[in-house]
Design an enzyme around this catalytic site. Sequence first.
Site, PDB file in Angstrom:
ATOM      1  N   HIS A 185       3.111  -1.748  11.521  1.00 36.68           N
ATOM      2  CA  HIS A 185       3.414  -1.060  10.266  1.00 36.68           C
ATOM      3  C   HIS A 185       4.905  -1.180   9.994  1.00 36.68           C
ATOM      4  CE1 HIS A 185      -0.571   0.161   9.872  1.00 36.68           C
ATOM      5  NE2 HIS A 185      -0.557   1.287  10.554  1.00 36.68           N
TER       6      HIS A 185
ATOM      7  N   LYS B  30      -1.380  12.425   2.495  1.00 41.82           N
ATOM      8  CA  LYS B  30      -1.122  12.011   1.110  1.00 41.82           C
ATOM      9  C   LYS B  30      -2.240  12.490   0.188  1.00 41.82           C
ATOM     10  CE  LYS B  30      -1.291   7.563   0.189  1.00 41.82           C
ATOM     11  NZ  LYS B  30      -2.258   7.320  -0.905  1.00 41.82           N
TER      12      LYS B  30
END
Length: 885
Positions: free
Chosen positions: A160, A552
Amino acid sequence: MSQEPTNTEAIRVITRFEASHGIPDAMRADVRMLGGLLGQVLRESGTPGLFEDVERLRLATIQASDADDDAFDRAAEIADSFSIERADEVARAFTCYFHLVNLAEEHQRVRILRERSGKPREGSTDTVATAFAQLTEEIGEDAARERLAELRFHPVFTAHPTEARRRAVSGSIRRLSDLLSEHDAASEGGADQRRAHRRMLEEIDTLWRTAPLRAQKPTPTDEVRTVMGVFDETLFSTVPHVYRRIDDALRGAESGASAPVVPAFVRVGSWVGGDRDGNPFVTAAVTREAAAIASEHVLRGLERALDRIGRTLTLDAEDTPPSAEVGAIWQRFADEHPELADDIATRSPSEPHRRVMLALVHRVHATRTEQPGAFGAPEQLLADLRAVQSSLAEAGARRHAFGGLQHLIWQVETYGFHLTELEVRQHSKVHRQALEELDAGAELSAQTEEVLDVFRAVADIQQRYGLRAAGRYVVSFTQSAQDLANVHRLAAYALGDQAPVLDVVPLFETFADLQAAPSILAEVVQFPEFRARLDATGDRLEVMLGYSDSSKDVGPVAANLALYEAQRQIASWAKESGIRLTLFHGRGGALGRGGGPANSAILAQPPHSVDGRFKLTEQGEVIFARYGEPAIAMRHIDQVAAATLLASSPSNEQRTSGAAERFADVAETMDAASRDRFFSLVAADGFAPWFATVTPMEEIGLLALGSRPARRGLSVESLEDLRAIPWVFAWTQARINLAGWFGLGTALAAVGDEARLIEAYRDWPLLRTMVDNVAMSLAKTDERIAREYLSLGDRDDLAKIVLDELALTRDWVIRLTGGDRLLGNKPVLQRAVQLRTPYVDALSLLQLRALRSLRSDNQGETDPDLQRLLLLSVSGVAAGLQNTG
């Protein structure tokens, strides 16, 4: 406005600032020395006046840190007054400074760890040895030994894109670390110290002259090689030392003279080269290459270790006679390789154990180079090493049997011939699309051909390096049992009866998916392929939980509570079903992605959700922070393993379950209130483009952090497909850190009962971990800087929601944790954050200057110099905050 201080006043202000934070003398000396060397480099290598401009901005931000608004305005004026070229240089200078401060801080941590020499603090249980002692008190020694034997810590390295600094910069910092150690060890003022000082100056000049930004994005193969550096420099040799340290603590003088009680409990996974969810650059060919690179590294390491140990085993046959089994190993080698055997025998007369070890060197070399005589599997090498170990022990050479040779056995047990257990990850939607084509008999798209080739790659890797080398297949956005069954269907399409052995791992990411997880699992274990795999593995099942997307999705508070509840229900179902569950935590380095201290998070997990097994993702800067330095890596692994062992102790499970029941009403109130508050912001009309305006979200996508795209495809008109990492990274850069704390203030205020909340903070591990992580997130937030970013958006209503929640959350966190400011109960952490804040502010002001100009540019063409300044400041702020995504 007040005038700028004189030089004498400036020195006094800076000295007072450094002294006020209680930095240990040794670390302060390191920071002073490294900072002084950087100053010398700036004078020598920067353009005229650079050093003076850096010092002017530094002084103003230090003064502003004392709530001096005039000084803050002056700092902003200084940042705005620079030419683009000068601002570029200043940003680079502050970034270099952060790298040096981070180095000094790491060096201080190592210094403290070495002073302690692995000795636990009184009353602590944060080492495996002390955790084992507590567990023994609670459940008895036999049961504690059984749990120790089953202990497993499984970090999974991912690619990532959160490591903002280049490999060249990391290499320079590592060389500086070695020089700092040499400087420490040298005599005060002596020739060796002067030499180290001179070489540090040269290295800092290299750091200054090295372009801080990558010219282009790394390829997935580049990312594989970057992670390999951690193994070569640290993990390969460090992990067996962790085992040895624990065995020393548990067994004292007997350690190293008889078989250890500590198992090889570390397994290292990797998504680097295997994670293709949203990354079109990770192909089946890349996955094959990733496995080959990892195997090359571990086999070279094993060759060197075998050769080193073999050459020391100069034990004469008369005093240390070999066993019949060792004799048989040598005879087989001599029959197959007579010339090599003659050469070894000539160099090792009457040294049978040495002969066999050197013969094994040749066999490992043959394995690496795919030549005759290669091992078919690591288990064969282990069998030979254990035969040598038993022979030595029977002949009375017990220290040789259980000393360095045991370290080698631990390395083979931990890493095999594959080094990392490579995992594939793909989105469930991609599988569905591929099956639609296959079931229809249509001409296959390139995407579907690639999906099928991945299964062939996994089969090849298993055949070449063993079943542990690859086989876990993670399904992103698992929303049904059929999403998991689809993996086996695709494998059958690819290879028929020759399909690889697969452990299909569901990844539950959104709030709704977490709630549906138990019913999906109950259904999927009835499928024939899953039932057969459970039978083959002793009913072992792995389930992955996503922290970042759920945060999120519903906000950090509701996500944490939902994750706890999902774990509780999954663990309860597994226990009732006789399943040996491993929960795989998709935690991130940043707090908005489930980051924070791993050991405290482990101890806050629901009963039966750990059971001696802990697996999590590690990425970007976290990999290097936790595993890049041997002493720190040893301490981290020991702490996490200790928490993993203790999490299932009766006392801890009683504490977590009892607190969850006592404060269930508090959790319910917090959940509803925090979600409502979160949606009031993110569901507001026009939020997505506003977010992209008030943060450098779009520009982050231009940074060459990693091979993965920042978005799965949608524009900033929608946040649904924005990856969680840039979501967190953007808020961090804007000094708002919203992803880590938003909604907690409203949640606590909705409960309202301060005395009860203080009690919950004391007794409820989940809330304590949540609040402590938010405290850290808030400590890295700067309201004055945040207001400047929010003003870019021309939406006072949304800015007010953010700032009101910030004030409310800060107030409640301070009330719960005690003291009069954030991190008042963690003074060391508080000092570390406060020491960096003024310098981060300087870079934030430079970033704001670039952002304002870029946002006001209506010509359609972006000024490349402004864009470069912005990206330089992004890299610097990431280094200063030690967080990206």
